[in-house]
Design a protein around this motif. Structure first.
Motif, PDB file in Angstrom:
ATOM      1  N   ILE A 155       0.860  -1.180   0.000  1.00 55.13           N
ATOM      2  CA  ILE A 155       0.000   0.000   0.000  1.00 55.13           C
ATOM      3  C   ILE A 155       0.897   1.230   0.000  1.00 55.13           C
ATOM      4  N   LYS A 156       0.647   2.116  -0.916  1.00 54.75           N
ATOM      5  CA  LYS A 156       1.455   3.327  -1.033  1.00 54.75           C
ATOM      6  C   LYS A 156       0.915   4.417  -0.122  1.00 54.75           C
ATOM      7  N   ASN A 157       1.818   5.296   0.292  1.00 53.17           N
ATOM      8  CA  ASN A 157       1.497   6.477   1.090  1.00 53.17           C
ATOM      9  C   ASN A 157       1.249   6.151   2.564  1.00 53.17           C
ATOM     10  N   LYS A 200      -9.065   6.965   3.655  1.00 51.27           N
ATOM     11  CA  LYS A 200      -9.554   5.819   2.895  1.00 51.27           C
ATOM     12  C   LYS A 200      -8.439   5.200   2.072  1.00 51.27           C
ATOM     13  N   PHE A 201      -8.665   3.981   1.663  1.00 50.59           N
ATOM     14  CA  PHE A 201      -7.789   3.285   0.735  1.00 50.59           C
ATOM     15  C   PHE A 201      -8.460   3.357  -0.633  1.00 50.59           C
ATOM     16  N   VAL A 202      -7.718   3.795  -1.644  1.00 46.28           N
ATOM     17  CA  VAL A 202      -8.314   3.933  -2.975  1.00 46.28           C
ATOM     18  C   VAL A 202      -7.390   3.352  -4.043  1.00 46.28           C
ATOM     19  N   VAL A 203      -8.000   3.032  -5.176  1.00 44.95           N
ATOM     20  CA  VAL A 203      -7.245   2.713  -6.391  1.00 44.95           C
ATOM     21  C   VAL A 203      -7.727   3.664  -7.475  1.00 44.95           C
ATOM     22  N   PHE A 204      -6.840   3.968  -8.394  1.00 44.37           N
ATOM     23  CA  PHE A 204      -7.164   4.804  -9.534  1.00 44.37           C
ATOM     24  C   PHE A 204      -7.193   3.922 -10.769  1.00 44.37           C
ATOM     25  N   PHE A 235      -3.178   4.959   0.290  1.00 41.10           N
ATOM     26  CA  PHE A 235      -3.813   5.405   1.525  1.00 41.10           C
ATOM     27  C   PHE A 235      -3.930   6.921   1.446  1.00 41.10           C
ATOM     28  N   ILE A 236      -5.144   7.419   1.475  1.00 41.54           N
ATOM     29  CA  ILE A 236      -5.396   8.851   1.366  1.00 41.54           C
ATOM     30  C   ILE A 236      -5.887   9.354   2.718  1.00 41.54           C
ATOM     31  N   LYS A 237      -5.107  10.228   3.326  1.00 40.66           N
ATOM     32  CA  LYS A 237      -5.474  10.776   4.630  1.00 40.66           C
ATOM     33  C   LYS A 237      -6.706  11.660   4.502  1.00 40.66           C
ATOM     34  N   ALA A 238      -7.359  11.887   5.626  1.00 42.04           N
ATOM     35  CA  ALA A 238      -8.631  12.617   5.637  1.00 42.04           C
ATOM     36  C   ALA A 238      -8.513  14.014   5.037  1.00 42.04           C
ATOM     37  N   LYS A 262      -2.593  14.537  -6.476  1.00 44.51           N
ATOM     38  CA  LYS A 262      -1.168  14.248  -6.676  1.00 44.51           C
ATOM     39  C   LYS A 262      -0.910  12.761  -6.924  1.00 44.51           C
ATOM     40  N   HIS A 263      -1.803  11.903  -6.485  1.00 48.24           N
ATOM     41  CA  HIS A 263      -1.643  10.474  -6.709  1.00 48.24           C
ATOM     42  C   HIS A 263      -2.302  10.023  -8.012  1.00 48.24           C
ATOM     43  N   SER A 264      -3.365  10.697  -8.413  1.00 45.78           N
ATOM     44  CA  SER A 264      -4.122  10.266  -9.591  1.00 45.78           C
ATOM     45  C   SER A 264      -3.679  10.918 -10.889  1.00 45.78           C
ATOM     46  N   ILE A 265      -2.919  11.991 -10.825  1.00 38.37           N
ATOM     47  CA  ILE A 265      -2.611  12.777 -12.024  1.00 38.37           C
ATOM     48  C   ILE A 265      -1.904  11.959 -13.109  1.00 38.37           C
TER      49      ILE A 265
END
Length: 107
Positions: A4-6, A24-28, A47-50, A56-59
């Motif tokens: 898991i990144k971040n 939350k944990f997300v995938v793009f 892992f995206i903090k609140a 910056k992760h999805s670009i």
């Protein structure tokens, strides 16, 4: 499960605290086309903090789709629109799946 990144430098308590605040944990998603073939894929888990933006992760995945996703007919445009919508909406939330996987490994 893939890495898991971040989450570098975060303890389990830190992660749980962030989750309770709305992290939350997300995938793009991204897609690319080669002539008549189109491939739709998901990124690693992030892992995206609140209080953190997903941009910056999805670009990178969004730009890849914008430039290389459209060219396969008919699925290129269809998959590209879906991937762009997912990424611009903050990614696909898979928090529950990640927590279920962690709990299954610990039992």
């Amino acid at each position: 499960m893939a890495a898991i990144k971040n989450i570098e430098g975060l303890s389990t308590d830190d992660i749980n605290r962030e989750l309770s605040r709305g992290a939350k944990f997300v995938v793009f998603q991204y897609c690319f086309s080669i002539l008549i073939m189109t491939f739709k894929r998901g990124s690693d888990v992030y892992f995206i903090k609140a209080d953190e933006s997903t941009v910056k992760h999805s670009i990178g995945y969004t730009l890849l789709t914008l430039f290389f996703g459209w060219w396969g007919i008919p699925w290129g445009p269809i998959y590209s629109i879906g991937s762009l919508y997912t990424n611009l909406s903050g990614g696909k939330d898979i928090t529950q799946e990640v927590l279920n996987s962690i709990n299954a490994q610990n039992s």
